[in-house]
Scaffold this motif. Structure first.
Motif, mmCIF file in Angstrom:
data_model
loop_
_atom_site.group_PDB
_atom_site.id
_atom_site.type_symbol
_atom_site.label_atom_id
_atom_site.label_comp_id
_atom_site.label_asym_id
_atom_site.label_seq_id
_atom_site.Cartn_x
_atom_site.Cartn_y
_atom_site.Cartn_z
ATOM 1 N N GLU A 14 0.725 -1.040 0.417
ATOM 2 C CA GLU A 14 0.262 -0.003 0.057
ATOM 3 C C GLU A 14 1.068 0.773 0.359
ATOM 4 O OE1 GLU A 14 -3.418 -0.282 -0.235
ATOM 5 O OE2 GLU A 14 -2.934 -2.346 -0.629
ATOM 6 N N ALA A 15 2.061 1.113 0.210
ATOM 7 C CA ALA A 15 2.421 2.385 -0.143
ATOM 8 C C ALA A 15 2.806 3.185 -1.560
ATOM 9 C CB ALA A 15 4.239 2.134 0.777
ATOM 10 N N PRO A 16 2.439 4.408 -1.262
ATOM 11 C CA PRO A 16 2.570 5.372 -2.168
ATOM 12 C C PRO A 16 4.212 5.354 -2.640
ATOM 13 C CG PRO A 16 1.912 6.398 -1.024
ATOM 14 C CD PRO A 16 2.550 5.131 0.144
ATOM 15 N N ALA A 33 1.166 0.382 -16.417
ATOM 16 C CA ALA A 33 1.727 0.994 -14.907
ATOM 17 C C ALA A 33 0.748 2.553 -14.823
ATOM 18 C CB ALA A 33 2.601 1.597 -15.888
ATOM 19 N N GLN A 34 0.560 3.239 -15.933
ATOM 20 C CA GLN A 34 -0.770 4.503 -15.691
ATOM 21 C C GLN A 34 -1.308 4.067 -14.287
ATOM 22 O OE1 GLN A 34 -2.534 5.882 -18.654
ATOM 23 N NE2 GLN A 34 -0.537 6.400 -19.843
ATOM 24 N N ARG A 35 -2.184 2.672 -14.165
ATOM 25 C CA ARG A 35 -3.140 2.286 -13.862
ATOM 26 C C ARG A 35 -2.484 1.948 -11.822
ATOM 27 N NH1 ARG A 35 -5.106 -2.828 -16.505
ATOM 28 N NH2 ARG A 35 -3.346 -4.173 -15.558
ATOM 29 N N LYS A 36 -1.438 1.430 -11.848
ATOM 30 C CA LYS A 36 -0.475 1.001 -11.021
ATOM 31 C C LYS A 36 -0.303 2.493 -10.061
ATOM 32 C CE LYS A 36 0.515 -2.284 -8.590
ATOM 33 N NZ LYS A 36 0.069 -2.388 -7.457
ATOM 34 N N PHE A 37 -0.265 3.833 -10.795
ATOM 35 C CA PHE A 37 -0.087 4.959 -10.459
ATOM 36 C C PHE A 37 -1.151 5.686 -9.718
ATOM 37 C CE2 PHE A 37 0.862 9.135 -11.738
ATOM 38 C CZ PHE A 37 1.535 9.828 -10.486
ATOM 39 N N LEU A 38 -2.386 5.365 -10.747
ATOM 40 C CA LEU A 38 -4.185 5.725 -10.201
ATOM 41 C C LEU A 38 -3.975 4.982 -8.798
ATOM 42 C CD1 LEU A 38 -5.448 6.223 -13.747
ATOM 43 C CD2 LEU A 38 -4.586 7.672 -12.168
ATOM 44 N N MET A 68 14.831 6.953 -13.186
ATOM 45 C CA MET A 68 13.310 7.501 -12.308
ATOM 46 C C MET A 68 12.135 8.665 -11.869
ATOM 47 S SD MET A 68 12.807 3.709 -10.895
ATOM 48 C CE MET A 68 12.011 4.110 -9.253
ATOM 49 N N ILE A 69 12.917 9.193 -12.251
ATOM 50 C CA ILE A 69 12.014 10.750 -12.286
ATOM 51 C C ILE A 69 12.141 10.878 -13.510
ATOM 52 C CG2 ILE A 69 11.852 13.147 -11.849
ATOM 53 C CD1 ILE A 69 14.602 12.626 -9.505
ATOM 54 N N GLU A 70 12.275 10.757 -14.319
ATOM 55 C CA GLU A 70 12.078 10.527 -16.001
ATOM 56 C C GLU A 70 10.906 9.862 -16.406
ATOM 57 O OE1 GLU A 70 13.801 9.717 -20.624
ATOM 58 O OE2 GLU A 70 15.612 11.269 -18.626
ATOM 59 N N SER A 71 10.634 9.101 -15.203
ATOM 60 C CA SER A 71 9.479 7.520 -16.098
ATOM 61 C C SER A 71 8.226 8.461 -15.204
ATOM 62 C CB SER A 71 9.833 6.512 -15.897
ATOM 63 O OG SER A 71 9.226 5.329 -16.292
ATOM 64 N N ILE A 72 8.834 8.992 -14.225
ATOM 65 C CA ILE A 72 7.252 8.988 -13.406
ATOM 66 C C ILE A 72 6.675 10.075 -13.761
ATOM 67 C CG2 ILE A 72 8.457 10.016 -10.816
ATOM 68 C CD1 ILE A 72 5.353 7.860 -10.952
ATOM 69 N N SER A 73 7.603 11.168 -13.759
ATOM 70 C CA SER A 73 7.401 11.620 -14.859
ATOM 71 C C SER A 73 6.374 12.225 -16.506
ATOM 72 C CB SER A 73 8.113 12.958 -14.756
ATOM 73 O OG SER A 73 9.056 13.771 -14.035
ATOM 74 N N SER A 74 6.869 11.132 -16.934
ATOM 75 C CA SER A 74 5.833 11.017 -18.275
ATOM 76 C C SER A 74 4.488 10.021 -17.372
ATOM 77 C CB SER A 74 6.628 10.014 -18.913
ATOM 78 O OG SER A 74 7.641 10.503 -19.627
ATOM 79 N N ILE A 75 5.166 9.186 -17.150
ATOM 80 C CA ILE A 75 3.478 8.536 -16.311
ATOM 81 C C ILE A 75 2.516 9.652 -15.628
ATOM 82 C CG2 ILE A 75 2.785 6.930 -14.126
ATOM 83 C CD1 ILE A 75 4.963 5.789 -14.746
ATOM 84 N N ALA A 76 3.099 10.786 -14.551
ATOM 85 C CA ALA A 76 1.953 11.489 -14.183
ATOM 86 C C ALA A 76 1.295 12.783 -15.505
ATOM 87 C CB ALA A 76 2.736 12.642 -13.654
ATOM 88 N N LYS A 77 1.765 13.085 -16.132
ATOM 89 C CA LYS A 77 1.849 13.255 -17.293
ATOM 90 C C LYS A 77 0.661 13.015 -17.943
ATOM 91 C CE LYS A 77 2.643 15.968 -21.475
ATOM 92 N NZ LYS A 77 4.553 17.074 -22.052
ATOM 93 N N ALA A 78 0.891 11.909 -18.885
ATOM 94 C CA ALA A 78 -0.065 10.994 -19.453
ATOM 95 C C ALA A 78 -1.266 10.598 -18.409
ATOM 96 C CB ALA A 78 0.771 9.318 -19.274
ATOM 97 N N VAL A 79 -1.144 10.506 -16.945
ATOM 98 C CA VAL A 79 -2.479 10.721 -16.325
ATOM 99 C C VAL A 79 -3.239 11.603 -16.302
ATOM 100 C CG1 VAL A 79 -1.956 8.262 -15.756
ATOM 101 C CG2 VAL A 79 -1.935 10.302 -14.286
ATOM 102 N N GLY A 80 -2.399 12.531 -16.954
ATOM 103 C CA GLY A 80 -3.322 14.516 -16.266
ATOM 104 C C GLY A 80 -3.000 15.086 -15.071
ATOM 105 N N ASP A 81 -1.856 14.571 -14.325
ATOM 106 C CA ASP A 81 -1.569 15.008 -13.057
ATOM 107 C C ASP A 81 0.009 16.114 -13.069
ATOM 108 O OD1 ASP A 81 -2.883 13.244 -12.054
ATOM 109 O OD2 ASP A 81 -1.338 12.331 -11.207
ATOM 110 N N GLN A 82 0.599 16.471 -14.599
ATOM 111 C CA GLN A 82 1.790 16.907 -14.356
ATOM 112 C C GLN A 82 1.222 17.729 -15.820
ATOM 113 O OE1 GLN A 82 5.265 15.134 -15.219
ATOM 114 N NE2 GLN A 82 5.848 16.756 -13.521
ATOM 115 N N GLN A 83 1.050 18.640 -15.853
ATOM 116 C CA GLN A 83 1.074 19.619 -17.187
ATOM 117 C C GLN A 83 2.645 19.668 -17.850
ATOM 118 O OE1 GLN A 83 -2.039 20.799 -17.589
ATOM 119 N NE2 GLN A 83 -2.347 19.544 -15.878
ATOM 120 N N SER A 84 3.637 19.681 -17.860
ATOM 121 C CA SER A 84 4.612 19.855 -18.209
ATOM 122 C C SER A 84 5.974 19.354 -18.578
ATOM 123 C CB SER A 84 4.932 21.004 -18.314
ATOM 124 O OG SER A 84 4.858 22.263 -17.441
#
Length: 95
Positions: A27-29, A48-53, A79-95
């Protein structure tokens, strides 16, 4: 650690380590976010997006914050580059 292995290009080795961590802390974020990165690295963008959500919104939004990633939890650049891409794909990050 799994993140160091990922940074060095050993995705399988990192993934194997992370799976052991996930068994203990499912359960750890931070574990869920890292797992999302490894799913993406293994070619499963949707999983990946589903797990992130699965991460609660308030906690999930921290993974769009560069300072949080570099100063609080101190993730590796890959890791930062990848998680940023995932966040952007789910709409959590604007740029």
């Amino acid at each position: 650690s799994a993140m160091v292995k990922y940074q060095l290009g050993d995705v399988k080795g990192g993934y194997d380590l992370l799976k052991r961590v996930e068994i203990r802390f499912p359960e750890a974020p931070e574990v869920r976010a890292a797992y999302a990165v490894f799913l993406r690295a293994n070619g499963d963008e949707f999983a990946a997006q589903r797990k992130f959500l699965e991460i609660p919104v308030r906690q999930r939004l921290k993974y769009s914050d560069y300072d949080y990633l570099t100063k609080t939890i101190i993730w590796t650049p890959a890791m930062i580059e990848s998680i940023s891409s995932i966040a952007k794909a789910v709409g959590d990050q604007q740029s």
